[in-house]
Each structure stands twice: as structure tokens, then as C-alpha cells.
Design an enzyme around this catalytic site. Structure first.
Site, PDB file in Angstrom:
ATOM      1  CG  ASP A 131     -13.825   5.792  -0.790  1.00 34.14           C
ATOM      2  OD1 ASP A 131     -13.555   5.558   0.426  1.00 34.14           O
ATOM      3  OD2 ASP A 131     -12.798   5.907  -1.333  1.00 34.14           O
ATOM      4  CB  CYS A 162     -14.366   0.829   0.175  1.00 30.28           C
ATOM      5  SG  CYS A 162     -13.736   2.601   0.391  1.00 30.28           S
ATOM      6  NE  ARG A 177     -10.591  -5.602   0.489  1.00 31.89           N
ATOM      7  CZ  ARG A 177      -9.746  -4.581   0.800  1.00 31.89           C
ATOM      8  NH1 ARG A 177     -10.326  -3.396   1.370  1.00 31.89           N
ATOM      9  NH2 ARG A 177      -8.506  -4.549   0.438  1.00 31.89           N
ATOM     10  CG  HIS A 224      -8.626   0.003  -2.718  1.00 29.67           C
ATOM     11  ND1 HIS A 224      -7.720  -1.097  -2.380  1.00 29.67           N
ATOM     12  CD2 HIS A 224      -9.277   0.112  -1.682  1.00 29.67           C
ATOM     13  CE1 HIS A 224      -7.660  -1.203  -1.159  1.00 29.67           C
ATOM     14  NE2 HIS A 224      -8.872  -0.691  -0.665  1.00 29.67           N
ATOM     15  CD  GLN A 246     -12.915  -2.208  -0.938  1.00 25.56           C
ATOM     16  OE1 GLN A 246     -12.326  -1.989  -0.227  1.00 25.56           O
ATOM     17  NE2 GLN A 246     -14.102  -2.516  -0.812  1.00 25.56           N
ATOM     18  NE  ARG A 284      -3.878   0.543   1.938  1.00 27.20           N
ATOM     19  CZ  ARG A 284      -5.077   0.599   2.585  1.00 27.20           C
ATOM     20  NH1 ARG A 284      -5.356   1.254   3.266  1.00 27.20           N
ATOM     21  NH2 ARG A 284      -6.209  -0.140   2.005  1.00 27.20           N
TER      22      ARG A 284
HETATM   23  N1   CP Z   1     -11.469  -0.473   2.443  1.00 28.76           N
HETATM   24  C1   CP Z   1     -10.114  -0.374   3.016  1.00 28.76           C
HETATM   25  O1   CP Z   1      -9.165  -0.659   2.095  1.00 28.76           O
HETATM   26  O2   CP Z   1      -9.869  -0.421   4.224  1.00 28.76           O
HETATM   27  P1   CP Z   1      -8.329  -0.193   5.167  1.00 28.76           P
HETATM   28  O3   CP Z   1      -7.852   1.236   4.497  1.00 28.76           O
HETATM   29  O4   CP Z   1      -8.930  -0.453   6.460  1.00 28.76           O
HETATM   30  O5   CP Z   1      -7.579  -1.376   4.633  1.00 28.76           O
HETATM   31  N1  NVA Z   2     -10.385   6.491  -1.149  1.00 33.21           N
HETATM   32  C1  NVA Z   2      -9.674   6.245   0.365  1.00 33.21           C
HETATM   33  C2  NVA Z   2     -10.080   4.737   0.519  1.00 33.21           C
HETATM   34  C3  NVA Z   2      -9.620   4.109   1.617  1.00 33.21           C
HETATM   35  C4  NVA Z   2      -9.837   2.466   1.796  1.00 33.21           C
HETATM   36  C5  NVA Z   2      -8.362   6.341   0.417  1.00 33.21           C
HETATM   37  O1  NVA Z   2      -7.530   6.298  -0.490  1.00 33.21           O
HETATM   38  O2  NVA Z   2      -8.266   6.933   1.319  1.00 33.21           O
END
Ligand code: CP
Ligand code: NVA
Length: 319
Positions: free
Chosen positions: A238, A278, A306, A143, A146, A116
Site C-alpha cells: 500500500d 489496494c 470491491r 479498512h 478492502q 469514510r
Molecule cells: N482502495 C481504496 O479504498 O481506494 P479509494 O480510496 O479510491 O476508495
Molecule cells: N492507507 C491508505 C489506503 C488508501 C485506500 C490511506 O489510508 O490513504
């Protein structure tokens, strides 16, 4: 065998995506069957409990995470592999060792890397410099993990995804990009509603439109939230301020207000439209508490999926 990365959903073919979703369903059923009355999971009866035995999978998270991090770590262990959790600050990466050198070194120890990070280009560099599969656990651009759980969840409730209308309301962000890709590949009508200036990347929209033309799907982007939501089978939102955009929070809250998923949006959608998010959610901002915690919401099933969909992805990429 050439290694396979998963940096965007379209790293999979249309057929492969369907295969991963089928496997995710199978893994979910197996896990539920192997869970005893106390809720404890007994992996030995899960069916794939040793498929990745002996493998070590690295996890680097340069942003916070609850779902992705925990579901990967648990999923890796349930498949018989070992998760090696690396905090970016502890690696020499944090002291200036290059991404390329890091990728080459880690390829000598690990069998895959779940990452990430901020820039998608960092993932691309890791993937091209290293010789092990790299999985995108969220970047500023996409993502894709997701989106697997999202499609799995919708399919469980609505059956065949073809021609279902999935409405995404809010910021045209990483999550929206991956939904556009995945929905187009699944033959869905993905309708995105955002304020002007917050639309998804035009290249993602163009590509998804091309894919949808082949799969029988459709892509529409509008600045009218009710038009986006009209007759939707599933409504998705989101956060308005993604990780790394905190300084824009005030401006975003003003502009994105009309795209809140609340009673009027849900009235425009079909009466049995699913509600997805999400997570993490900010009740009272992008979604009202009534909708988030209402009868149509499947957000916690979506979060649970997930685990199953990422286990399926790992099996697909590594076996
Ligand atoms: N939806 C999602 O990716 O959640 P986290 O940021 O908690 O991993
Ligand atoms: N769009 C959000 C998603 C979190 C899972 C972010 O990038 O923070």
C-alpha cells in the site's frame, strides 16, 4: 433483530466471513452472466437485483475515494436500494452538530450508513448513538471493506486460503490492520514486513495471533523485507503515506525505501505469487512499475472485487 455494524473485519465471525466471501463470488458470477455483449449490466437478471428495494443507504466520505465510493454507490443501486451521498461539508456536522445527534437523526431516515473518516472512534460513536448499521469505508485505523475484496481475489486465484502465505510489505497502516484480522480469520500465514517504528498496532497483532491460533493461521512481523516475502503466495503493498500523513511524506519515502515491492522481493516470493495493492498506487515508490503491471499482478481484479464483496456485505447486514 439487533443491528450489525462493520467497523473492523472481526465484527464478523470466522463462519460469517466465509459466507460473505461465498456470496461475493455468487454475485460476481450473476453479474457477469447478466452483462450483455456491450458490457452493459442488466440488473434484472442479476439474482439479487431487488433484495434491498425500498432501502436508503447514506454515504459520508470525509476523505477522497475512487474505488470505495463508486463501488458502494453502484452496488447499492444494483441491489435495488438508493444511495444518498452526503458530503460532510454540506451536513450540519461541518458546523458543529454532534456526531451523536447526527447519528440519531440519520437513523430516522436511512437504513444504513457507509462512512469514510479519520478516527475510528468517530465510527464507533456513530454506530453506538444511531440505530442503523454503520459500515467503515476506511478510517486511519482500518479498512475492513478492502480486506473482503483482497481475500476474494486471493481465493479466486489460489483456492482454499488456509495456510497460504500473504506477505504485506510497507507501512503497518489501516490496510495492514484489516489484512491481519482477515488473514488470521481465514487461517492464512500473514507476514508483515515494515521498517522499525512503522509496525502495525501491537494490539491488532496480538489479537490476530490469538485468532490465528484457532484457525490454523500464523502471524509474523519482521523488519526484514525479504524474510517477510520469502515463499509468499501473495505479496501485498500500500502507499507509504496515507491520507492525512502528507507532511511526513519525505521522511517516510526515505525509511520505507527498502520495503519497495520490486524484483528482489518478488524473487524471494514463490514464482507464481500474486501481487496485490489496494490502490491508488505510486509506481516507483512502494511498488515498481514492472511488478505493478507485470504478469502476477491482480490489482485491477482486486479493485473490481470491491463491488461484489461490498454487495455481499450489504446483503449480509441488511437482509
Ligand atoms: N482502495 C481504496 O479504498 O481506494 P479509494 O480510496 O479510491 O476508495
Ligand atoms: N492507507 C491508505 C489506503 C488508501 C485506500 C490511506 O489510508 O490513504
Amino acid at each position: 433483530m439487533t443491528k450489525r455494524d462493520y467497523l473492523t473485519v472481526d465484527a464478523l465471525s470466522v463462519e460469517e466471513l466465509a459466507k460473505v466471501l461465498d456470496l461475493a463470488d455468487e454475485l460476481k458470477v450473476n453479474r457477469q452472466r447478466s452483462t450483455d455483449g456491450t458490457g452493459r449490466h442488466r440488473p434484472s437478471t442479476g439474482g439479487h437485483g431487488s433484495d434491498l428495494q425500498g432501502l436508503s443507504i447514506g454515504m459520508i466520505f470525509e476523505k477522497p475515494s475512487t474505488r470505495t465510493r463508486v463501488s458502494f454507490e453502484v452496488g447499492i443501486s444494483e441491489l435495488g436500494a438508493k444511495a444518498v451521498v452526503l458530503s460532510a461539508g454540506e451536513l450540519q456536522l461541518g458546523r458543529g452538530e454532534t456526531v451523536e445527534d447526527t447519528a440519531r437523526v440519520l437513523s430516522g431516515y436511512l437504513h444504513a450508513l457507509v462512512v469514510r473518516t479519520f478516527a475510528q472512534s468517530r465510527l464507533e460513536t456513530l454506530a453506538s448513538a444511531g440505530s442503523i448499521p454503520v459500515i467503515n469505508a476506511l478510517s486511519d485505523f482500518s479498512h475492513p471493506c478492502q480486506a473482503l475484496a483482497d481475500l476474494q481475489t486471493i481465493r479466486e486465484h489460489k483456492g482454499d486460503l488456509h495456510e497460504l502465505k500473504l506477505s504485506y510489505l510497507g507501512d503497518g497502516n489501516n490496510v495492514a490492520h484489516s489484512l491481519l484480522e482477515a488473514g488470521a480469520m481465514a487461517g492464512m500465514h500473514v507476514a508483515v514486513g515494515t521498517p522499525a517504528g512503522y509496525e502495525p498496532d501491537p494490539q491488532v497483532v496480538r489479537q490476530a495471533t490469538d485468532v490465528a491460533a484457532r484457525t490454523g493461521g500464523r502471524i509474523t512481523v519482521t523488519n526484514d523485507p525479504l524474510e517477510a516475502a520469502r515463499d509468499a503466495d501473495a505479496v501485498y503493498t500500500d502507499v507509504w503515506t496515507s491520507m492525512g500523513q502528507e507532511s511526513e511524506n519525505h521522511a517516510r519515502t526515505q525509511v520505507l525505501g527498502p520495503f519497495q515491492v520490486g524484483a528482489s522481493v518478488m524473487q524471494a516470493a514463490k514464482s507464481d505469487a500474486l501481487v496485490l495493492h489496494c490502490l491508488p498506487a505510486h509506481r516507483g515508490e512502494e511498488i515498481t512499475p514492472e511488478v505493478m503491471d507485470g504478469p502476477n499482478s491482480v490489482v485491477f481484479e482486486q479493485a473490481a472485487n470491491r463491488l461484489h464483496s461490498q454487495k455481499a456485505l450489504l446483503l449480509f447486514l441488511l437482509t
